[in-house]
Design a protein around this motif. Structure first.
Motif, PDB file in Angstrom:
ATOM      1  N   VAL A   1       6.736  -7.565  -5.993  1.00  0.00           N
ATOM      2  CA  VAL A   1       6.403  -7.437  -4.569  1.00  0.00           C
ATOM      3  C   VAL A   1       5.213  -6.493  -4.429  1.00  0.00           C
ATOM      4  N   ALA A   2       4.554  -6.543  -3.286  1.00  0.00           N
ATOM      5  CA  ALA A   2       3.451  -5.626  -3.018  1.00  0.00           C
ATOM      6  C   ALA A   2       3.968  -4.193  -2.960  1.00  0.00           C
ATOM      7  N   ALA A   3       3.191  -3.240  -3.471  1.00  0.00           N
ATOM      8  CA  ALA A   3       3.627  -1.848  -3.547  1.00  0.00           C
ATOM      9  C   ALA A   3       2.436  -0.921  -3.359  1.00  0.00           C
ATOM     10  N   ALA A   4       2.710   0.262  -2.852  1.00  0.00           N
ATOM     11  CA  ALA A   4       1.714   1.319  -2.709  1.00  0.00           C
ATOM     12  C   ALA A   4       2.252   2.575  -3.372  1.00  0.00           C
ATOM     13  N   LEU A   5       1.377   3.516  -3.642  1.00  0.00           N
ATOM     14  CA  LEU A   5       1.773   4.788  -4.248  1.00  0.00           C
ATOM     15  C   LEU A   5       1.830   5.855  -3.173  1.00  0.00           C
ATOM     16  N   ASP A   6       2.966   6.528  -3.072  1.00  0.00           N
ATOM     17  CA  ASP A   6       3.175   7.590  -2.091  1.00  0.00           C
ATOM     18  C   ASP A   6       3.411   8.889  -2.842  1.00  0.00           C
ATOM     19  N   CYS A   7       2.538   9.874  -2.632  1.00  0.00           N
ATOM     20  CA  CYS A   7       2.688  11.183  -3.269  1.00  0.00           C
ATOM     21  C   CYS A   7       3.104  12.186  -2.206  1.00  0.00           C
ATOM     22  N   ARG A   8       4.349  12.548  -2.222  1.00  0.00           N
ATOM     23  CA  ARG A   8       4.952  13.361  -1.163  1.00  0.00           C
ATOM     24  C   ARG A   8       4.563  14.831  -1.316  1.00  0.00           C
ATOM     25  N   GLY A   9       4.031  15.398  -0.232  1.00  0.00           N
ATOM     26  CA  GLY A   9       3.757  16.830  -0.195  1.00  0.00           C
ATOM     27  C   GLY A   9       2.328  17.211  -0.486  1.00  0.00           C
ATOM     28  N   LEU A  10       1.477  16.266  -0.907  1.00  0.00           N
ATOM     29  CA  LEU A  10       0.078  16.584  -1.186  1.00  0.00           C
ATOM     30  C   LEU A  10      -0.702  16.572   0.134  1.00  0.00           C
ATOM     31  N   ASP A  11      -1.191  17.725   0.535  1.00  0.00           N
ATOM     32  CA  ASP A  11      -1.880  17.849   1.817  1.00  0.00           C
ATOM     33  C   ASP A  11      -3.348  17.438   1.706  1.00  0.00           C
ATOM     34  N   GLY A  12      -3.840  16.854   2.795  1.00  0.00           N
ATOM     35  CA  GLY A  12      -5.264  16.642   2.935  1.00  0.00           C
ATOM     36  C   GLY A  12      -5.890  15.670   1.963  1.00  0.00           C
ATOM     37  N   VAL A  13      -5.227  14.532   1.701  1.00  0.00           N
ATOM     38  CA  VAL A  13      -5.807  13.501   0.826  1.00  0.00           C
ATOM     39  C   VAL A  13      -5.799  12.174   1.584  1.00  0.00           C
ATOM     40  N   PRO A  14      -6.594  12.055   2.659  1.00  0.00           N
ATOM     41  CA  PRO A  14      -6.522  10.846   3.488  1.00  0.00           C
ATOM     42  C   PRO A  14      -6.949   9.578   2.756  1.00  0.00           C
ATOM     43  N   ALA A  15      -7.857   9.693   1.795  1.00  0.00           N
ATOM     44  CA  ALA A  15      -8.331   8.500   1.092  1.00  0.00           C
ATOM     45  C   ALA A  15      -7.242   7.858   0.250  1.00  0.00           C
ATOM     46  N   ALA A  16      -6.208   8.625  -0.109  1.00  0.00           N
ATOM     47  CA  ALA A  16      -5.112   8.102  -0.926  1.00  0.00           C
ATOM     48  C   ALA A  16      -3.874   7.796  -0.104  1.00  0.00           C
ATOM     49  N   GLU A  17      -3.944   7.935   1.218  1.00  0.00           N
ATOM     50  CA  GLU A  17      -2.765   7.771   2.065  1.00  0.00           C
ATOM     51  C   GLU A  17      -2.285   6.327   2.033  1.00  0.00           C
TER      52      GLU A  17
ATOM     53  N   ALA B   1      -4.260  -0.268   1.231  1.00  0.00           N
ATOM     54  CA  ALA B   1      -3.352  -1.394   1.423  1.00  0.00           C
ATOM     55  C   ALA B   1      -2.427  -1.541   0.230  1.00  0.00           C
ATOM     56  N   PRO B   2      -1.224  -2.090   0.420  1.00  0.00           N
ATOM     57  CA  PRO B   2      -0.325  -2.326  -0.709  1.00  0.00           C
ATOM     58  C   PRO B   2      -0.973  -3.252  -1.741  1.00  0.00           C
ATOM     59  N   LEU B   3      -0.664  -3.015  -3.001  1.00  0.00           N
ATOM     60  CA  LEU B   3      -1.204  -3.828  -4.088  1.00  0.00           C
ATOM     61  C   LEU B   3      -0.343  -5.049  -4.320  1.00  0.00           C
ATOM     62  N   ALA B   4      -0.972  -6.182  -4.487  1.00  0.00           N
ATOM     63  CA  ALA B   4      -0.251  -7.388  -4.866  1.00  0.00           C
ATOM     64  C   ALA B   4       0.193  -7.288  -6.322  1.00  0.00           C
ATOM     65  N   THR B   5       1.119  -8.136  -6.716  1.00  0.00           N
ATOM     66  CA  THR B   5       1.600  -8.165  -8.096  1.00  0.00           C
ATOM     67  C   THR B   5       0.434  -8.376  -9.057  1.00  0.00           C
ATOM     68  N   GLY B   6       0.355  -7.520 -10.069  1.00  0.00           N
ATOM     69  CA  GLY B   6      -0.682  -7.624 -11.080  1.00  0.00           C
ATOM     70  C   GLY B   6      -1.990  -6.947 -10.730  1.00  0.00           C
ATOM     71  N   ALA B   7      -2.104  -6.391  -9.518  1.00  0.00           N
ATOM     72  CA  ALA B   7      -3.357  -5.764  -9.094  1.00  0.00           C
ATOM     73  C   ALA B   7      -3.407  -4.293  -9.498  1.00  0.00           C
TER      74      ALA B   7
END
Length: 443
Positions: free
Chosen positions: A94-110, A116-122
């Motif tokens: 399934v499509a998935a994204a990476l969530d890093c909890r507690g890291l402040d001030g990183v909008p480009a990685a939000e 956007a969520p990554l498709a399978t294999g991306a």
């Protein structure tokens, strides 16, 4: 507050009794008590690769291993000030994204708000600047009810050494296991399942240390739905950090810690006593307490003749010293009501923001839980202070996660330091509850 009393269950500690309401209320107790392989690193830049993939875990003897999804095993450790050049790959169906909890001030990685969520294999690449030292958490983010997924601790050490002999992470995870060994993911119906808790993937986790050794224990509640309490019996437990940020040190009342889903608490404990002395680690889910491990004094010679004196505060992370509450931008947020909130699979960055604030402005959020069950609020991008009831001060610690009791209103404040778009989350403390999202902007 966490209430210490008598318990009828012989398997539980006679001094660790609390109700579900006590468990949620205990989150305010502090206020009343003073394979991610790292490549070569150059000039503060470290290339890392992370894969969201299928995995397995053994949760009960005699039944097949349980299928789960994970980001790999082991703690991820880096230094404050490093910038991680992350390559994130999705091997899940399934499509998935990476969530890093507690890291402040990183909008480009939000996740979702910016990436956007990554498709399978991306694969995706982005940078994670590690602004603060502390205990953080990475997890794959996808739709509810898909599969149980394991988070992975992210530890960022500071430049100044901390006087401890051991630094150990204790990741607590909750499972709802069916008789055939399959696990029901959060958001699914746990009917006829057995509740199981693990620490670092084990149903019983033991720690051994020489006499007079000082340990830094980083407790993480990896459950996505349950507020949990942990107690180290007959030990002085000194709280040093909450949700990745140093706190004014204080003794945990009766050695008990209360952890909202995804929250983290760092404590110092000293292994005191003759060889063979054992201190049980108890876990309470609001219904009963059960032993999940122990800290034992080993047969090795004492590491020093006497324990260390009480520890001073941890080095700070340059958080704001004051807030301008009088000139704050104020917004109301209703918890427990799904209106205008979205499940991860339905979230779109084009939706209207929950609120927007100017850079450098103090923001006060009024969180009102309109439901009949406790709800957990999580703020991405910034840490906040829990305000006093009269709105004339704040508790002596930082948070990024807060549980709010049914019908209760809490106010929090943060300084809008980092321009960008960030998520806010709410989830009820019920296994079947959906994870709900909105976003806010700092301009």
């Amino acid at each position: 507050m966490v209430r210490i009393g008598r318990m009828a269950s012989p398997a539980a500690s006679p001094e660790f009794s609390l109700t579900r309401r006590d468990l949620i209320a205990g989150l305010g107790a502090a206020a009343l008590c003073p394979a991610w392989p790292a490549a070569s690193s150059a000039q503060g830049r470290t290339a890392v690769a992370l894969q969201a993939k299928a995995d397995r875990i053994s949760l009960r003897p005699g039944i097949p291993e349980t299928s789960v999804w994970s980001l790999g095993s082991g703690d991820l450790r880096f230094r404050r000030g490093e910038v991680l050049d992350v390559t994130f790959g999705n091997e899940l169906p399934v499509a998935a994204a990476l969530d890093c909890r507690g890291l402040d001030g990183v909008p480009a990685a939000e996740p979702l708000a910016s990436r956007a969520p990554l498709a399978t294999g991306a694969k995706d690449t982005f940078q994670l600047p590690l602004r603060h030292a502390g205990t953080f958490l990475c997890e794959p983010l996808f739709g509810d009810g898909t599969a149980p997924a394991r988070p992975r601790p992210l530890i960022v050490t500071g430049a100044s050494p901390v006087a401890v002999d051991r630094d150990e992470v204790l990741l607590i995870e909750e499972w709802r296991l069916q008789p055939d060994g399959t696990a029901i993911p959060p958001g699914g119906d746990p009917k006829d399942s057995t509740q199981i808790h693990t620490i670092n993937g084990k149903t019983s986790y033991d720690i051994s240390a020489p006499a007079n050794a000082r340990l830094r224990l980083r407790f993480i509640n990896g459950s996505q739905r349950s507020v949990l309490a942990v107690k180290l019996e007959n030990l002085d437990v000194r709280v040093m950090a909450i949700d990745g940020q140093p706190a004014e040190p204080f003794q945990a009342r009766n050695g008990a810690l209360v952890l909202a889903p995804g929250s983290r608490t760092d404590v110092f404990v000293d292994a005191i006593g003759p060889a063979g002395t054992s201190f049980p680690i108890l876990l309470h889910d609001g219904k009963q307490a059960r032993p999940v491990g122990k800290l034992a004094v080993s047969n090795e010679p004492p590491i020093r003749t006497a324990p260390f004196p009480p520890a001073p505060p941890l080095p700070g992370n340059d958080m704001p010293a004051q807030f301008d509450l009088k000139g704050a931008a104020r917004f109301d947020l209703a918890l427990g009501a799904p209106t205008e909130w979205f499940r991860p699979a339905d979230f779109k960055p084009s939706t209207a923001p929950a609120f927007q604030a100017k850079t450098g402005r103090t923001v006060v959020l009024t969180l009102t839980n309109q439901s009949a069950i406790a709800n957990v609020f999580h703020l991405h991008g910034h840490h906040f202070r829990l305000l006093d009831r009269l709105d004339d001060g704040w508790k002596p610690f930082w948070l990024d996660t807060l549980a709010v009791e049914p019908g209760q209103t809490q106010r929090i404040a943060f300084l809008a330091e980092y321009p960008g778009r960030y998520l806010i989350e709410q989830v009820a403390t019920d296994w079947t509850a959906p994870r709900l999202l909105r976003w806010y902007g700092v301009q």
